[in-house]
Scaffold this active site. Structure first.
Site, PDB file in Angstrom:
ATOM      1  N   HIS A   1     -11.197 -26.672 -74.684  1.00  0.00           N
ATOM      2  CA  HIS A   1     -12.135 -26.751 -73.864  1.00  0.00           C
ATOM      3  C   HIS A   1     -12.576 -25.789 -73.082  1.00  0.00           C
ATOM      4  O   HIS A   1     -11.809 -25.248 -72.069  1.00  0.00           O
ATOM      5  CB  HIS A   1     -11.421 -27.884 -72.707  1.00  0.00           C
TER       6      HIS A   1
ATOM      7  N   GLU B   1     -14.881 -25.149 -71.214  1.00  0.00           N
ATOM      8  CA  GLU B   1     -15.342 -25.598 -69.940  1.00  0.00           C
ATOM      9  C   GLU B   1     -14.614 -25.751 -68.941  1.00  0.00           C
ATOM     10  O   GLU B   1     -14.747 -26.128 -67.673  1.00  0.00           O
ATOM     11  CB  GLU B   1     -16.529 -26.615 -70.122  1.00  0.00           C
TER      12      GLU B   1
ATOM     13  N   CYS C   1     -14.261 -30.807 -78.150  1.00  0.00           N
ATOM     14  CA  CYS C   1     -12.847 -31.829 -78.190  1.00  0.00           C
ATOM     15  C   CYS C   1     -13.472 -33.422 -78.900  1.00  0.00           C
ATOM     16  O   CYS C   1     -13.730 -33.378 -80.015  1.00  0.00           O
ATOM     17  CB  CYS C   1     -12.505 -32.103 -76.675  1.00  0.00           C
TER      18      CYS C   1
END
Length: 225
Positions: free
Chosen positions: A172, A174, A94
């Site tokens: 993302h 994560e 990002c």
């Protein structure tokens, strides 16, 4: 393998007890793959001694824009250039995707098409991966040596390989369901309500975080000196 996490922002205070900070999310994502992590809070002015301090690097997401005027952005861009020159593998996610592209000569701007939030699907050529997104900024001009490896209709430059040692991803991997739900609750004031509602509905659908984590881990290990 030693991985330095360059943390460029912090998770909302309301989420820290539940999700941890952004560095913790990457440690969970890549856990069990023989990595040892050290976090450098570059957003707070904490930098590693050099590009050689760790064997590989991850640049995290942030609520800040790569083009904004913050004291820590110029030294971060300089460190990115040094890591690129060193040949040590580096992954950006990002904001990390954006600041790496910008540091290496690309262009980042607030996208005219608006926001992308929640579960999105990306064409990686050999497969389609569903990942959570949370961004308005995009890489609109590529740095020299960059190849687009993933895209969708909204985000043309959704993942890049730059040279042989740099991988960047706009989405993302994560962010799990809990993190995305927390962002909806605590950081969605600027996001159009229709997009927030769509992101909320998408929380029940699976994502391919593990598949991308495998790709990230393989990239880091392949590029290790």
């Amino acid at each position: 393998m030693r991985i330095g996490i360059l943390q460029t922002g912090h998770a909302p205070d309301a989420l820290i007890d539940t999700t941890g900070d952004y560095s913790d999310m990457f440690e969970r994502l890549l856990g069990g793959r023989d990595f040892d992590f050290t976090t450098y809070n570059v957003v707070d002015g904490e930098f590693p001694p050099s590009a050689e301090t760790e064997e590989g690097w991850i640049v995290t997401g942030s609520r800040h824009g790569a083009y904004e005027d913050h004291d820590w952005i110029p030294p971060l861009e300089q460190l990115i250039l040094e890591i690129a020159d060193s040949g040590h593998p580096m992954i950006g996610v990002c904001f990390g995707h954006q600041i790496i592209a910008q540091a290496l000569g690309g262009k980042v701007e607030k996208f005219r098409g608006g926001w992308s939030v929640g579960r999105q699907e990306y064409d990686f050529g050999d497969e389609t991966l569903a990942l959570n997104a949370w961004h308005q900024d995009q890489v609109v001009e590529l740095p020299v040596g960059a190849t687009v490896i993933a895209s969708n209709d909204f985000c043309q430059n959704a993942a890049l390989v730059i040279g042989k040692s740099i991988l960047t991803i706009q989405a993302h991997p994560e962010f799990d369901r809990t993190t995305t739900q927390g962002l909806i609750e605590h950081r969605s004031d600027a996001v159009p309500s229709a997009l927030v509602e769509a992101a909320t509905r998408s929380l029940s659908q699976p994502t391919d975080n593990e598949a991308l984590a495998d790709r990230m881990a393989a990239f880091l290990k392949k590029g290790a000196k």
